[in-house]
Design a protein around this motif. Sequence first.
Motif, PDB file in Angstrom:
ATOM      1  N   HIS B  84       0.863  -1.185   0.000  1.00 47.81           N
ATOM      2  CA  HIS B  84       0.000   0.000   0.000  1.00 47.81           C
ATOM      3  C   HIS B  84       0.898   1.232   0.000  1.00 47.81           C
ATOM      4  O   HIS B  84       1.840   1.292   0.780  1.00 47.81           O
ATOM      5  CB  HIS B  84      -0.873   0.061   1.253  1.00 47.81           C
ATOM      6  N   SER B  85       0.558   2.202  -0.848  1.00 47.66           N
ATOM      7  CA  SER B  85       1.359   3.430  -0.830  1.00 47.66           C
ATOM      8  C   SER B  85       1.174   4.137   0.516  1.00 47.66           C
ATOM      9  O   SER B  85       2.128   4.608   1.126  1.00 47.66           O
ATOM     10  CB  SER B  85       0.975   4.339  -1.987  1.00 47.66           C
ATOM     11  N   LEU B  86      -0.071   4.181   0.969  1.00 48.46           N
ATOM     12  CA  LEU B  86      -0.366   4.789   2.270  1.00 48.46           C
ATOM     13  C   LEU B  86      -0.907   3.696   3.179  1.00 48.46           C
ATOM     14  O   LEU B  86      -1.729   2.887   2.759  1.00 48.46           O
ATOM     15  CB  LEU B  86      -1.403   5.911   2.122  1.00 48.46           C
ATOM     16  N   SER B  87      -0.471   3.680   4.422  1.00 49.47           N
ATOM     17  CA  SER B  87      -0.880   2.603   5.329  1.00 49.47           C
ATOM     18  C   SER B  87      -2.345   2.759   5.718  1.00 49.47           C
ATOM     19  O   SER B  87      -2.879   3.873   5.738  1.00 49.47           O
ATOM     20  CB  SER B  87       0.006   2.624   6.572  1.00 49.47           C
ATOM     21  N   HIS B  88      -2.982   1.633   6.029  1.00 47.51           N
ATOM     22  CA  HIS B  88      -4.397   1.715   6.403  1.00 47.51           C
ATOM     23  C   HIS B  88      -4.601   1.185   7.821  1.00 47.51           C
ATOM     24  O   HIS B  88      -3.894   0.286   8.280  1.00 47.51           O
ATOM     25  CB  HIS B  88      -5.290   0.974   5.407  1.00 47.51           C
ATOM     26  N   GLY B  89      -5.577   1.785   8.505  1.00 52.06           N
ATOM     27  CA  GLY B  89      -5.802   1.437   9.900  1.00 52.06           C
ATOM     28  C   GLY B  89      -7.210   0.945  10.141  1.00 52.06           C
ATOM     29  O   GLY B  89      -7.761   0.185   9.338  1.00 52.06           O
ATOM     30  N   ILE B  90      -7.793   1.419  11.229  1.00 52.84           N
ATOM     31  CA  ILE B  90      -9.078   0.900  11.701  1.00 52.84           C
ATOM     32  C   ILE B  90     -10.183   1.121  10.655  1.00 52.84           C
ATOM     33  O   ILE B  90     -10.233   2.167   9.996  1.00 52.84           O
ATOM     34  CB  ILE B  90      -9.408   1.564  13.067  1.00 52.84           C
ATOM     35  N   GLN B  91     -11.045   0.133  10.486  1.00 46.92           N
ATOM     36  CA  GLN B  91     -12.172   0.170   9.540  1.00 46.92           C
ATOM     37  C   GLN B  91     -11.732   0.561   8.131  1.00 46.92           C
ATOM     38  O   GLN B  91     -12.378   1.360   7.458  1.00 46.92           O
ATOM     39  CB  GLN B  91     -13.261   1.115  10.061  1.00 46.92           C
ATOM     40  N   ASP B  92     -10.571   0.007   7.742  1.00 44.48           N
ATOM     41  CA  ASP B  92     -10.035   0.192   6.383  1.00 44.48           C
ATOM     42  C   ASP B  92      -9.827   1.651   6.003  1.00 44.48           C
ATOM     43  O   ASP B  92      -9.906   2.015   4.828  1.00 44.48           O
ATOM     44  CB  ASP B  92     -10.948  -0.487   5.350  1.00 44.48           C
ATOM     45  N   GLN B  93      -9.589   2.481   6.967  1.00 42.21           N
ATOM     46  CA  GLN B  93      -9.326   3.884   6.635  1.00 42.21           C
ATOM     47  C   GLN B  93      -7.878   4.042   6.168  1.00 42.21           C
ATOM     48  O   GLN B  93      -6.968   3.430   6.728  1.00 42.21           O
ATOM     49  CB  GLN B  93      -9.568   4.778   7.845  1.00 42.21           C
ATOM     50  N   ILE B  94      -7.693   4.878   5.168  1.00 40.12           N
ATOM     51  CA  ILE B  94      -6.362   5.096   4.607  1.00 40.12           C
ATOM     52  C   ILE B  94      -5.732   6.315   5.276  1.00 40.12           C
ATOM     53  O   ILE B  94      -6.357   7.367   5.367  1.00 40.12           O
ATOM     54  CB  ILE B  94      -6.445   5.353   3.080  1.00 40.12           C
ATOM     55  N   GLY B  95      -4.505   6.150   5.738  1.00 39.55           N
ATOM     56  CA  GLY B  95      -3.806   7.245   6.407  1.00 39.55           C
ATOM     57  C   GLY B  95      -3.153   8.205   5.429  1.00 39.55           C
ATOM     58  O   GLY B  95      -3.422   8.178   4.230  1.00 39.55           O
ATOM     59  N   GLN B  96      -2.276   9.042   5.967  1.00 43.40           N
ATOM     60  CA  GLN B  96      -1.622  10.081   5.163  1.00 43.40           C
ATOM     61  C   GLN B  96      -0.234   9.673   4.692  1.00 43.40           C
ATOM     62  O   GLN B  96       0.317  10.309   3.814  1.00 43.40           O
ATOM     63  CB  GLN B  96      -1.457  11.354   6.013  1.00 43.40           C
ATOM     64  N   ARG B  97       0.317   8.622   5.321  1.00 43.51           N
ATOM     65  CA  ARG B  97       1.722   8.316   5.045  1.00 43.51           C
ATOM     66  C   ARG B  97       1.965   6.818   4.917  1.00 43.51           C
ATOM     67  O   ARG B  97       1.140   6.004   5.335  1.00 43.51           O
ATOM     68  CB  ARG B  97       2.606   8.865   6.181  1.00 43.51           C
ATOM     69  N   ASN B  98       3.133   6.494   4.388  1.00 45.50           N
ATOM     70  CA  ASN B  98       3.626   5.135   4.255  1.00 45.50           C
ATOM     71  C   ASN B  98       4.356   4.790   5.560  1.00 45.50           C
ATOM     72  O   ASN B  98       5.345   5.443   5.908  1.00 45.50           O
ATOM     73  CB  ASN B  98       4.581   5.118   3.045  1.00 45.50           C
ATOM     74  N   ALA B  99       3.853   3.795   6.295  1.00 41.93           N
ATOM     75  CA  ALA B  99       4.444   3.484   7.615  1.00 41.93           C
ATOM     76  C   ALA B  99       5.927   3.152   7.469  1.00 41.93           C
ATOM     77  O   ALA B  99       6.294   2.305   6.655  1.00 41.93           O
ATOM     78  CB  ALA B  99       3.710   2.307   8.249  1.00 41.93           C
TER      79      ALA B  99
END
Lengths: 227, 338
Positions: B84-99
Amino acid sequence: MKFVTVILFLFVNFNIVLSQDKTKAVSFNASINGEKLQLDYNYAFGDDSISFSNLKFYISDIKFYRDEEFIGSIGKKNFLIDFSQPLTQLILLDSISNVHYNRIEFNLGTDSLDNVSGAMSGDLDPIHGMYWTWQSGYINFKLEGSSKVCPSRNHEFNFHIGGYLYPFTSMQRLVFEVNQSSDLSFNLDLSKLISIHHLQNEYNIMSPSEKSLLFSKRIVDCINLSK
Amino acid sequence: MKVSLIFVFVILIFLMGSFCVYKYQLDYPNYFPAVKYDFSRNPLDENTIQLGRKLFYDPILSADQSISCASCHSPFNAFAHTDHSLSHGIQDQIGQRNAPALFNLAWHESFMWDGAINHLDVQALAPISHSKEMASSIQDVITRLNSSSEYRELFFKTYHDSLISSERILKSLAQFQLTLISANSRYDSVRQGKVEFNLQERNGYHLFIKHCNSCHTEPLFTNHQFKSNGLSVDTTLNDYGRWNITKMPSDSLLFKVPSLRNLSYTYPYMHDGRFNKISQVIDHYSNGIDRSVNLSKELNNPILLSSNEKVDLISFLLTLNDKAFVFNPKHQFPKKIN
């Protein structure tokens, strides 16, 4: 004979208690329209009303002086004053009560060392909601509430004032000349703070910036020694 | 009297000896610089590390108990997040950055791509609280852990009382992460005189020293500074990096220089994961630089490499993969803590 001994014992102890100086204390209060602040209570504010849901701030590094001579400090460095827990508004001066001083100094906020020292406990525990999580550092002063003058969602205002890095270092040092014969009571005049600040224009400050630095200086101008 | 004194002395020496054995020693090569983490405030010990390891892999940290630290920091990706280019967290939400990958953290003085966090101990507060990561709070985490008899026992075993506090949670998480040391790559074997680079790797190493080492400084392969490496702004994110924290114009578009160790395991690359392949990264430095005002001075001249040189450079970069680290059983999901 036994009875006389007991009476004598009680008399001596009573005199010892009377002869000891009362433990002095520093207290922090807040007022609005000249009244003592109650959280979640509606106060008149111009043509409208205002209420405060949260008021918390850090007081740190309290020191006492007699003229230019350093007299002492108290054992604990940081105090979280939380108006939802009135006991925190009172700081007892156990180690200072019996000495003479005529000046008190303290910080409004936490110093940079405590902001870079990792996980802390006690008053600096992040469970108190005074630690930013998206970045490191303590919120030194938190004031939240609502007023219809704020054009924000639910008319809320949020002032989370902090920042330990130059040029937005928001910790402020306060100095007061005092009469040590009495307890010290400081008052934060919220009417003055929000009237200087123009709530209708600026209702959210939640990160270190020029605005938060200015706000931290305004708070200092609104704290007075009331007794 | 003398005999009993000698006896007490012997017992004391024995106890001190046991204490020393009990304490955990970080194992890293002598060519690594001095660590930056202040271990005196959080001395490593095996029980605390194992508690931190369990917390790291436990989704109990997130609001709906679905996301753990390892969700975005997988051991098999050198504790980064791939695919994933941007990491995803709770309830498949996409974050702002690549972990970012997690290793050799004891040498870091700041954390996150923008250095928002100044101490490893408090880093975990950020993902725990972020609405798109774990969407919880440290208070709620304490409540959830307190309702688990297993955790109450583990905290008792570690701290000799069962109090579960934020300081203990955060410091144990930090301890586990501090043990994530990557120092067993082929490059390390060469440094230790066990093997030699082949011709291609050696050529690549010389190119690396000439063009890359000033920022990706060996042996950690980062200088831990913030730099603008000429990436154009992704207008779907408008992420200005270090500027977000300092609000200083000179920090606009600066991001933390990542380590080049374990590159093969940690794709995609850059703070927004815009490149999937190492060759794309090298092409960026050859002909993709956006000359923004804060471009790092090291990139004033484009890094021009022939096709052969690119292959050589990549051969060297592959020697930084540390398979022993990635598959180290001590770092994996803890099946059971005794």
